[in-house]
Design an enzyme around this catalytic site. Structure first.
Site, PDB file in Angstrom:
ATOM      1  N   GLY A 119      -7.719  -1.892  -1.593  1.00 15.53           N
ATOM      2  CA  GLY A 119      -8.078  -2.382  -0.251  1.00 15.53           C
ATOM      3  C   GLY A 119      -8.711  -1.305   0.620  1.00 15.53           C
ATOM      4  O   GLY A 119      -9.785  -1.491   1.200  1.00 15.53           O
ATOM      5  N   ARG A 120      -8.054  -0.142   0.703  1.00 17.35           N
ATOM      6  CA  ARG A 120      -8.553   0.907   1.605  1.00 17.35           C
ATOM      7  C   ARG A 120      -9.761   1.646   1.031  1.00 17.35           C
ATOM      8  O   ARG A 120     -10.300   2.535   1.674  1.00 17.35           O
ATOM      9  CB  ARG A 120      -7.426   1.879   1.955  1.00 17.35           C
ATOM     10  CG  ARG A 120      -6.745   2.512   0.763  1.00 17.35           C
ATOM     11  CD  ARG A 120      -5.420   3.145   1.184  1.00 17.35           C
ATOM     12  NE  ARG A 120      -4.604   3.552   0.038  1.00 17.35           N
ATOM     13  CZ  ARG A 120      -3.830   2.728  -0.670  1.00 17.35           C
ATOM     14  NH1 ARG A 120      -3.778   1.451  -0.381  1.00 17.35           N
ATOM     15  NH2 ARG A 120      -3.107   3.178  -1.682  1.00 17.35           N
ATOM     16  N   HIS A 178      -8.969  17.032  26.923  1.00 11.76           N
ATOM     17  CA  HIS A 178      -8.378  16.800  28.246  1.00 11.76           C
ATOM     18  C   HIS A 178      -7.051  16.072  28.135  1.00 11.76           C
ATOM     19  O   HIS A 178      -6.550  15.536  29.127  1.00 11.76           O
ATOM     20  CB  HIS A 178      -9.359  16.000  29.110  1.00 11.76           C
ATOM     21  CG  HIS A 178     -10.645  16.741  29.312  1.00 11.76           C
ATOM     22  ND1 HIS A 178     -10.873  17.551  30.399  1.00 11.76           N
ATOM     23  CD2 HIS A 178     -11.735  16.843  28.519  1.00 11.76           C
ATOM     24  CE1 HIS A 178     -12.076  18.104  30.271  1.00 11.76           C
ATOM     25  NE2 HIS A 178     -12.616  17.693  29.141  1.00 11.76           N
ATOM     26  N   LYS A 199       4.998  -7.464   3.884  1.00 13.88           N
ATOM     27  CA  LYS A 199       4.500  -8.826   3.674  1.00 13.88           C
ATOM     28  C   LYS A 199       5.662  -9.760   3.289  1.00 13.88           C
ATOM     29  O   LYS A 199       5.760 -10.874   3.751  1.00 13.88           O
ATOM     30  CB  LYS A 199       3.396  -8.845   2.611  1.00 13.88           C
ATOM     31  CG  LYS A 199       2.094  -8.155   3.073  1.00 13.88           C
ATOM     32  CD  LYS A 199       0.939  -8.272   2.071  1.00 13.88           C
ATOM     33  CE  LYS A 199      -0.290  -7.535   2.569  1.00 13.88           C
ATOM     34  NZ  LYS A 199      -1.482  -7.642   1.729  1.00 13.88           N
ATOM     35  N   GLU A 214      -1.584 -12.734   8.076  1.00 15.29           N
ATOM     36  CA  GLU A 214      -2.345 -12.546   9.321  1.00 15.29           C
ATOM     37  C   GLU A 214      -3.751 -13.099   9.185  1.00 15.29           C
ATOM     38  O   GLU A 214      -4.247 -13.835  10.053  1.00 15.29           O
ATOM     39  CB  GLU A 214      -2.452 -11.050   9.663  1.00 15.29           C
ATOM     40  CG  GLU A 214      -1.170 -10.385  10.063  1.00 15.29           C
ATOM     41  CD  GLU A 214      -0.436  -9.759   8.877  1.00 15.29           C
ATOM     42  OE1 GLU A 214      -0.557 -10.281   7.739  1.00 15.29           O
ATOM     43  OE2 GLU A 214       0.264  -8.757   9.089  1.00 15.29           O
ATOM     44  N   GLU A 237      -1.594   5.841   3.659  1.00 18.49           N
ATOM     45  CA  GLU A 237      -1.197   4.784   2.733  1.00 18.49           C
ATOM     46  C   GLU A 237      -1.332   5.286   1.288  1.00 18.49           C
ATOM     47  O   GLU A 237      -0.581   4.885   0.412  1.00 18.49           O
ATOM     48  CB  GLU A 237      -2.073   3.547   2.962  1.00 18.49           C
ATOM     49  CG  GLU A 237      -1.477   2.279   2.398  1.00 18.49           C
ATOM     50  CD  GLU A 237      -2.194   1.035   2.885  1.00 18.49           C
ATOM     51  OE1 GLU A 237      -1.972   0.628   4.036  1.00 18.49           O
ATOM     52  OE2 GLU A 237      -2.994   0.484   2.120  1.00 18.49           O
ATOM     53  N   LYS A 293      -8.736  -9.334   0.072  1.00 20.79           N
ATOM     54  CA  LYS A 293      -8.745  -9.107  -1.378  1.00 20.79           C
ATOM     55  C   LYS A 293      -7.906 -10.183  -2.074  1.00 20.79           C
ATOM     56  O   LYS A 293      -8.344 -10.811  -3.009  1.00 20.79           O
ATOM     57  CB  LYS A 293      -8.189  -7.712  -1.671  1.00 20.79           C
ATOM     58  CG  LYS A 293      -8.095  -7.384  -3.142  1.00 20.79           C
ATOM     59  CD  LYS A 293      -7.699  -5.935  -3.367  1.00 20.79           C
ATOM     60  CE  LYS A 293      -7.347  -5.702  -4.824  1.00 20.79           C
ATOM     61  NZ  LYS A 293      -6.992  -4.317  -5.103  1.00 20.79           N
TER      62      LYS A 293
HETATM   63  C1  G6Q Z   1      -5.018  -1.378   1.478  1.00 16.87           C
HETATM   64  C2  G6Q Z   1      -3.794  -2.145   1.587  1.00 16.87           C
HETATM   65  C3  G6Q Z   1      -3.770  -3.093   2.749  1.00 16.87           C
HETATM   66  C4  G6Q Z   1      -4.610  -4.336   2.546  1.00 16.87           C
HETATM   67  C5  G6Q Z   1      -4.245  -5.363   3.597  1.00 16.87           C
HETATM   68  C6  G6Q Z   1      -5.075  -6.612   3.502  1.00 16.87           C
HETATM   69  O1  G6Q Z   1      -5.250  -0.567   0.625  1.00 16.87           O
HETATM   70  O2  G6Q Z   1      -3.518  -2.781   0.405  1.00 16.87           O
HETATM   71  O3  G6Q Z   1      -4.169  -2.474   3.941  1.00 16.87           O
HETATM   72  O4  G6Q Z   1      -5.970  -4.022   2.599  1.00 16.87           O
HETATM   73  O5  G6Q Z   1      -2.891  -5.660   3.488  1.00 16.87           O
HETATM   74  O6  G6Q Z   1      -4.948  -7.197   2.236  1.00 16.87           O
HETATM   75  P1  G6Q Z   1      -5.936  -8.316   1.782  1.00 16.87           P
HETATM   76  O7  G6Q Z   1      -7.310  -7.757   1.723  1.00 16.87           O
HETATM   77  O8  G6Q Z   1      -5.448  -8.763   0.430  1.00 16.87           O
HETATM   78  O9  G6Q Z   1      -5.856  -9.411   2.801  1.00 16.87           O
END
Ligand code: G6Q
Length: 547
Positions: A267-268, A384, A512, A212, A353, A206
């Protein structure tokens, strides 16, 4: 005390809890032969049985009164109509617009967002069709065979879970891989299996600033160029999904392969946007749109059904009942469906989250529990392993059991055995086993005397453990869309009850920032630039000395 815990609806639930907590569901079922019918709902092919809960009709009335007191119907409307309910980031939360399949406009800052959403869906269709039918070929003219999504968190878990869930509909010519972890093992192990000539990378971020993702993307790019011996190859083998088009262009991604989304998509909550591109590539755009259709159907149910007949509302309120009145700390999710094996992991992010917040919308520390630990694995595997804790442990763990009536991979009696186990578990958790029943069993096995008395207490099951069961016809894209939207709305309902913002994630942002400060110290082997506590300094120095 907060307004919430002082409120009439909360106090009424407290008083009601004192009565209900002593009642056993086994007895309640015996007393009311109609109970299963009274506490179950059908929506499309989704059957929701919530009768095995520690509730009665009054509990539902009181929980619904709490929802009304919190203004839930108004909040639902605000979410759907683009009000900036993500108050700490001054943003709307419009994942529902991404799957708005009606002709209705949705406005943010006076602008209808639907034309842009439809435009990007069109671009996704064009690109995914071209890759799937071999029109979009790699740098050396070969068709794409492997898609690698590089993203993390919300830019990984949703598409990964959906691709796994819909695997049985995937193109046999395409494989999809997800690289999220900065641990180089994740990328290296993935690349080992791949031919650069037939691999397409999608960099999903996003913000397009996530350490990462950008590090993995740079390493993947270096690998591609090394393998194909030509920097120009990036144009055919890299696509990007982001809200930050300036950064994707700086990274050197061909603008034709860049898919946009917008800051009002969390994001989520983003798998419905272009973040779903790997899904469209893997199972085709028609299936992706079926997923949107299914979610839209659930959105309509959530927006229009009365609160006491509304599945996400009821699921959310049951979570409040257990979390805030029974004091439970975790919630399990058990899909009796191997294709849903990443569903619990996806729900962990969605729920934890979103509702892992201790400050209310007005900025006050809350004086009641919010959020909950979500965990789970597919049944029957969990049976199990850890179900023992739910059956006979000391903690109450409400659990959701999800199961399709038909298998996507039918084989002999497998599916009947799977479902027999699913139903048996919820029955056992509810009914338990009394001392008299356990004694009769031991006697029937020929046991007696001291040996019997010594074993007997261990064979008793208290029962009275709450479960929800969600049955659906089969796991297709439409039903999956409904299931995901159901849990999204459940989480939203709870956030409204707790008066918290479920759409920000300052804890993620903190991580971050912190890693960025320590990295130069590790890379340069220099003394701390910023002061750390003694433990952290010790760890950094230990690494520097022994690395
Ligand atoms: C989701 C969070 C988090 C995010 C990641 C990746 O709701 O904000 O999980 O999706 O940190 O972020 P980017 O998509 O900006 O790389």
């Amino acid at each position: 005390m907060s307004k919430l815990t002082q409120s009439a609806a909360w106090q009424a639930l407290n008083a009601h809890y004192a009565i209900v907590k002593t009642q056993h569901m086994r007895q309640i079922f015996q007393d009311d032969p109609e109970r299963a019918g009274k506490f179950s709902l059908q929506f499309d092919d989704l059957f929701f049985d919530f009768s095995k809960n520690r509730i009665n009709a009054e509990t539902i009335q009181l929980l619904v009164a709490l929802a009304e007191q919190a203004g839930l119907p108004a909040y639902i409307e605000q979410m759907f109509t683009g009000v900036k309910i993500n108050s700490t980031e001054q943003r709307a939360a419009l994942h529902t617009a991404l799957r708005n399949r009606s002709a209705q406009a949705v406005y943010v800052d006076g602008k209808d967002v639907m034309p842009d959403i439809r435009r990007v869906l069109g671009l996704m269709r064009r690109f995914s069709d071209a890759v799937r039918n071999g029109q979009h070929v790699g740098h050396t003219g070969k068709a794409i065979r492997d898609i690698v999504n590089i993203g993390i968190g919300g830019s990984d878990l949703g598409p990964l879970m959906v691709c796994e869930a819909l695997k049985s509909y995937a193109s046999p010519q395409l494989n999809v891989h997800f690289v999220s972890n900065i641990d180089s093992a994740h990328l290296s192990e993935t690349l080992k299996k791949l031919d650069a000539q037939t691999t397409l990378f999608i960099v999903s971020s996003k913000t397009f600033t996530t350490q990462e993702t950008l590090t993995n993307a740079r390493s993947a790019r270096a690998w591609l160029i090394e393998q194909l011996g030509d920097e120009q190859s990036v144009a055919k083998h890299f696509a990007a999904v982001s809200t930050n088009l300036e950064a994707t262009s700086k990274f050197g991604i061909n603008p034709e392969n860049v898919f946009e989304f917008w800051d009002w998509v969390g994001g989520r909550y983003s798998l419905w946007s272009a973040i779903g591109l790997p899904i469209a590539l893997y199972v085709g755009m028609d299936k992706f749109e079926e997923l949107l259709d299914g979610a839209h159907a659930m959105d309509n149910h959530f927006r229009s059904a009365p609160l006491d007949k509304n599945i996400p509302v009821l699921m959310g309120l049951l979570g409040i009942w257990y979390g805030n009145f029974f004091g439970v700390g975790s919630n399990a999710v058990f899909p009796y469906c191997q294709y849903l094996h990443r569903f619990p992991a996806y729900l962990q992010q969605l729920d934890m989250e979103s509702n892992g917040k201790g400050t209310d919308r007005e900025g006050n520390a809350v004086d009641y529990d919010t959020g909950i630990t979500v965990w789970g694995e597919p049944g029957t595997n969990g049976q199990h392993a850890f179900y023992q804790l739910i059956h006979q442990g000391t903690r109450m763990i409400p659990a959701d059991f999800l199961a399709p009536l038909h298998s996507q991979a039918p084989l002999g009696e497998h599916h009947a055995i799977l479902l027999a186990n699913c139903f048996a578990q919820t029955e056992a958790l509810m009914v338990g086993k009394t001392s008299a029943e356990a004694r009769a069993e031991l006697v029937a096995q020929g046991m007696q005397g001291v040996a019997l008395e010594a074993l007997l207490p261990h064979k008793v099951f208290a029962g009275n453990k709450p479960t929800n069961t969600l049955l659906f016809d089969k796991l297709d894209a439409h039903t999956l869309g409904k299931l995901i939207a159901l849990y999204e709305h459940k989480v939203f309902v709870q956030s409204v009850m707790w008066n918290i913002n479920p759409f920000d994630q300052w804890g993620v942002e903190l991580g971050k920032q912190l890693a960025g400060k320590i990295l130069p110290e590790l890379l340069n082997n220099t003394p701390a630039v910023t002061p750390h506590d003694a433990s952290t300094s010790g760890l950094i120095q230990y690494y520097q000395k022994n690395h």
